[in-house]
Design a protein around this motif. Structure first.
Motif, PDB file in Angstrom:
ATOM      1  N   LEU A  11       0.828  -1.208   0.000  1.00 26.90           N
ATOM      2  CA  LEU A  11       0.000   0.000   0.000  1.00 26.90           C
ATOM      3  C   LEU A  11       0.862   1.257   0.000  1.00 26.90           C
ATOM      4  O   LEU A  11       0.587   2.211  -0.736  1.00 26.90           O
ATOM      5  CB  LEU A  11      -0.919   0.000   1.215  1.00 26.90           C
ATOM      6  N   LYS A  12       1.898   1.262   0.817  1.00 20.72           N
ATOM      7  CA  LYS A  12       2.767   2.429   0.863  1.00 20.72           C
ATOM      8  C   LYS A  12       3.452   2.659  -0.476  1.00 20.72           C
ATOM      9  O   LYS A  12       3.649   3.800  -0.908  1.00 20.72           O
ATOM     10  CB  LYS A  12       3.820   2.243   1.966  1.00 20.72           C
ATOM     11  N   THR A  13       3.824   1.561  -1.125  1.00 23.42           N
ATOM     12  CA  THR A  13       4.490   1.666  -2.423  1.00 23.42           C
ATOM     13  C   THR A  13       3.540   2.226  -3.477  1.00 23.42           C
ATOM     14  O   THR A  13       3.905   3.111  -4.254  1.00 23.42           O
ATOM     15  CB  THR A  13       4.995   0.278  -2.855  1.00 23.42           C
TER      16      THR A  13
ATOM     17  N   ALA B  91      -0.250  -2.688  13.871  1.00 24.02           N
ATOM     18  CA  ALA B  91       0.203  -2.227  15.175  1.00 24.02           C
ATOM     19  C   ALA B  91       0.192  -0.710  15.339  1.00 24.02           C
ATOM     20  O   ALA B  91      -0.103  -0.200  16.418  1.00 24.02           O
ATOM     21  CB  ALA B  91       1.601  -2.766  15.460  1.00 24.02           C
ATOM     22  N   CYS B  92       0.451   0.037  14.258  1.00 24.17           N
ATOM     23  CA  CYS B  92       0.613   1.481  14.395  1.00 24.17           C
ATOM     24  C   CYS B  92      -0.691   2.181  14.729  1.00 24.17           C
ATOM     25  O   CYS B  92      -0.694   3.391  14.966  1.00 24.17           O
ATOM     26  CB  CYS B  92       1.232   2.084  13.144  1.00 24.17           C
ATOM     27  N   VAL B  93      -1.782   1.446  14.762  1.00 25.17           N
ATOM     28  CA  VAL B  93      -3.068   2.048  15.120  1.00 25.17           C
ATOM     29  C   VAL B  93      -3.093   2.461  16.583  1.00 25.17           C
ATOM     30  O   VAL B  93      -3.722   3.452  16.951  1.00 25.17           O
ATOM     31  CB  VAL B  93      -4.226   1.063  14.831  1.00 25.17           C
ATOM     32  N   ASN B  96      -0.166   5.068  21.410  1.00 29.38           N
ATOM     33  CA  ASN B  96       1.184   5.545  21.714  1.00 29.38           C
ATOM     34  C   ASN B  96       2.224   5.138  20.669  1.00 29.38           C
ATOM     35  O   ASN B  96       3.408   5.050  20.967  1.00 29.38           O
ATOM     36  CB  ASN B  96       1.607   5.034  23.092  1.00 29.38           C
ATOM     37  N   TYR B  97       1.759   4.938  19.455  1.00 34.34           N
ATOM     38  CA  TYR B  97       2.707   4.525  18.426  1.00 34.34           C
ATOM     39  C   TYR B  97       3.525   5.727  17.953  1.00 34.34           C
ATOM     40  O   TYR B  97       3.049   6.840  17.869  1.00 34.34           O
ATOM     41  CB  TYR B  97       1.976   3.889  17.250  1.00 34.34           C
ATOM     42  N   GLN B  98       4.774   5.462  17.669  1.00 37.38           N
ATOM     43  CA  GLN B  98       5.736   6.500  17.320  1.00 37.38           C
ATOM     44  C   GLN B  98       5.464   7.181  15.982  1.00 37.38           C
ATOM     45  O   GLN B  98       5.876   8.301  15.746  1.00 37.38           O
ATOM     46  CB  GLN B  98       7.139   5.891  17.282  1.00 37.38           C
ATOM     47  N   GLY B  99       4.785   6.505  15.097  1.00 38.41           N
ATOM     48  CA  GLY B  99       4.575   7.053  13.762  1.00 38.41           C
ATOM     49  C   GLY B  99       5.603   6.497  12.810  1.00 38.41           C
ATOM     50  O   GLY B  99       6.729   6.225  13.205  1.00 38.41           O
ATOM     51  N   CYS B 100       5.221   6.326  11.560  1.00 37.24           N
ATOM     52  CA  CYS B 100       6.142   5.729  10.601  1.00 37.24           C
ATOM     53  C   CYS B 100       7.105   6.777  10.092  1.00 37.24           C
ATOM     54  O   CYS B 100       7.025   7.944  10.445  1.00 37.24           O
ATOM     55  CB  CYS B 100       5.387   5.099   9.451  1.00 37.24           C
ATOM     56  N   ASN B 101       8.010   6.351   9.233  1.00 37.01           N
ATOM     57  CA  ASN B 101       9.071   7.252   8.802  1.00 37.01           C
ATOM     58  C   ASN B 101       8.572   8.386   7.903  1.00 37.01           C
ATOM     59  O   ASN B 101       9.182   9.426   7.825  1.00 37.01           O
ATOM     60  CB  ASN B 101      10.151   6.451   8.069  1.00 37.01           C
ATOM     61  N   SER B 102       7.481   8.159   7.217  1.00 41.41           N
ATOM     62  CA  SER B 102       7.000   9.167   6.279  1.00 41.41           C
ATOM     63  C   SER B 102       5.574   9.596   6.615  1.00 41.41           C
ATOM     64  O   SER B 102       4.677   8.771   6.749  1.00 41.41           O
ATOM     65  CB  SER B 102       7.033   8.601   4.866  1.00 41.41           C
ATOM     66  N   ILE B 103       5.364  10.896   6.727  1.00 44.11           N
ATOM     67  CA  ILE B 103       4.023  11.378   7.017  1.00 44.11           C
ATOM     68  C   ILE B 103       3.046  11.046   5.906  1.00 44.11           C
ATOM     69  O   ILE B 103       1.858  10.993   6.119  1.00 44.11           O
ATOM     70  CB  ILE B 103       4.011  12.902   7.240  1.00 44.11           C
ATOM     71  N   TYR B 104       3.570  10.771   4.698  1.00 43.34           N
ATOM     72  CA  TYR B 104       2.673  10.474   3.590  1.00 43.34           C
ATOM     73  C   TYR B 104       1.986   9.144   3.766  1.00 43.34           C
ATOM     74  O   TYR B 104       0.891   8.933   3.296  1.00 43.34           O
ATOM     75  CB  TYR B 104       3.450  10.535   2.279  1.00 43.34           C
ATOM     76  N   ASN B 105       2.668   8.272   4.439  1.00 43.15           N
ATOM     77  CA  ASN B 105       2.071   6.963   4.649  1.00 43.15           C
ATOM     78  C   ASN B 105       1.075   6.966   5.803  1.00 43.15           C
ATOM     79  O   ASN B 105       0.280   6.068   5.952  1.00 43.15           O
ATOM     80  CB  ASN B 105       3.165   5.941   4.916  1.00 43.15           C
ATOM     81  N   CYS B 106       1.120   7.989   6.603  1.00 41.43           N
ATOM     82  CA  CYS B 106       0.274   8.002   7.782  1.00 41.43           C
ATOM     83  C   CYS B 106      -1.202   8.171   7.452  1.00 41.43           C
ATOM     84  O   CYS B 106      -2.047   7.962   8.303  1.00 41.43           O
ATOM     85  CB  CYS B 106       0.738   9.066   8.760  1.00 41.43           C
ATOM     86  N   VAL B 107      -1.500   8.556   6.232  1.00 44.23           N
ATOM     87  CA  VAL B 107      -2.919   8.562   5.864  1.00 44.23           C
ATOM     88  C   VAL B 107      -3.461   7.144   5.925  1.00 44.23           C
ATOM     89  O   VAL B 107      -4.633   6.927   6.198  1.00 44.23           O
ATOM     90  CB  VAL B 107      -3.149   9.157   4.461  1.00 44.23           C
ATOM     91  N   LEU B 108      -2.602   6.193   5.689  1.00 41.19           N
ATOM     92  CA  LEU B 108      -3.019   4.793   5.791  1.00 41.19           C
ATOM     93  C   LEU B 108      -3.368   4.462   7.234  1.00 41.19           C
ATOM     94  O   LEU B 108      -4.354   3.780   7.508  1.00 41.19           O
ATOM     95  CB  LEU B 108      -1.903   3.873   5.294  1.00 41.19           C
ATOM     96  N   ARG B 109      -2.550   4.977   8.120  1.00 43.69           N
ATOM     97  CA  ARG B 109      -2.813   4.742   9.535  1.00 43.69           C
ATOM     98  C   ARG B 109      -4.221   5.189   9.898  1.00 43.69           C
ATOM     99  O   ARG B 109      -4.938   4.495  10.619  1.00 43.69           O
ATOM    100  CB  ARG B 109      -1.792   5.524  10.363  1.00 43.69           C
ATOM    101  N   GLU B 110      -4.599   6.328   9.362  1.00 48.44           N
ATOM    102  CA  GLU B 110      -5.932   6.845   9.656  1.00 48.44           C
ATOM    103  C   GLU B 110      -7.001   5.874   9.167  1.00 48.44           C
ATOM    104  O   GLU B 110      -8.007   5.664   9.849  1.00 48.44           O
ATOM    105  CB  GLU B 110      -6.101   8.204   8.972  1.00 48.44           C
TER     106      GLU B 110
HETATM  107  S1  FES Z   1       2.161   5.146  11.277  1.00 54.72           S
HETATM  108 FE1  FES Z   1       1.454   3.300  10.294  1.00 54.72          FE
HETATM  109  S2  FES Z   1       1.429   4.063   8.239  1.00 54.72           S
HETATM  110 FE2  FES Z   1       2.308   5.881   9.215  1.00 54.72          FE
END
Ligand code: FES
Ligand code: FES
Lengths: 146, 146
Positions: A11-13, B91-93, B96-110
């Motif tokens: 998905l990220k890709t 897991a990132c849901v 207290n998750y740190q967040g992934c390396n790229s803010i662009y991918n965080c829309v997926l988290r949402e």
């Molecule tokens: S924190 Fe999981 S996709 Fe950015």
DNA sequence: ATAATCCCTATTGTATTAGTAGAGTATACC
DNA sequence: GGTATACTCTACTAATACAATAGGGATTAT
């Protein structure tokens, strides 16, 4: 539903490729670096995504990967199902299931069907264009960098 | 979320005990037979459920298992979380998750957070009494048999 | 006593997951 | 034509989780 690393990476890709839609191919090197994915693992994933018709590739120098369709034409659910297989929380949710041994337990099946429906209602109604728009709208735009 | 056999068995077992709530203990033999669960596997599951405070047991002759609380006091979500662990799709849901390396991918988290919320909205609002009521209301009542 | 029941730990076979390795093929450019 | 840079493909592997199975031990009604 459970998202594996492979699915997450896929998905990220695709999201990355969506961000570069219409431009020149993106190399696997860049994709891997930006999303922090082991390059050899990503190789396999991209091969899969190609077979699934989600991405195209250009070989040789100045080669790389491209989205095969417009971002608006790819739903999250499609990609997830292709990479992860069935998304339902338990097998008996599927239409043609025989039913369990006791009708009393089938009330549980109904619950899983609700859960499944709710999940599908989300992932099958979000395209990668929607995600791009979400990124634009967010206040994170300041730290944008390729 | 993905329901394993263990989780499925646990829910079916609690549902069975809920159906016999207020009566004498139910033996593991009966539980296993009715839900078609390997008895030695069910043993472990019942041990777990006991430790989780969901069931009680009586040893010796005429022993068996009992629900520890009223069916209305046990939500599906509680049992699932206890047996299966965290239910979120990735897991990132978690808060207290740190967040992934790229803010662009965080829309997926949402997106995953929506999925998670939808799922919780279902399983945390259904008690075993609700399920019992559902069974009663269904037209399957004819073939009722202990 | 004894039969029926629950209690507990350890072990096992299989599948899945998350990579790694290493060879091959195509293309742009000089 | 050579070469650097890319993608292609198959096979292998270490770690973990899953779904049991095995085998004893402890408790209680009769
Ligand atoms: S924190 Fe999981 S996709 Fe950015
Ligand atoms: S069919 Fe899955 S619980 Fe009855």
């Amino acid at each position: 539903m459970k998202i594996t690393y492979k699915g997450d990476y896929a998905l990220k890709t695709i999201l990355d490729l969506a961000r570069h839609y219409g431009n020149s191919p993106v190399t696997i090197h860049d994709l891997a670096k930006r999303a922090d994915i082991p390059i050899k693992f990503l190789e396999q994933i991209l091969l899969d995504l190609k077979r699934g018709g989600f991405v195209e590739s250009r070989r040789g120098k100045v080669g790389g990967y491209l989205l095969a369709k417009e971002p608006s034409g790819i739903k999250l659910g499609e990609v997830i199902r292709f990479i992860e297989g069935p998304i339902e929380p338990i097998a008996c949710v599927s239409k043609n299931y025989q039913g369990c041994n006791s009708i009393y337990n089938c009330v549980l099946r109904e619950v899983w069907q609700w859960v499944n429906k709710a999940t599908c209602g989300i992932i099958d109604n979000i395209t990668f264009e929607d995600l791009l728009k979400k990124i634009e709208d967010s206040d994170c735009t300041i730290s944008y960098q390729i």
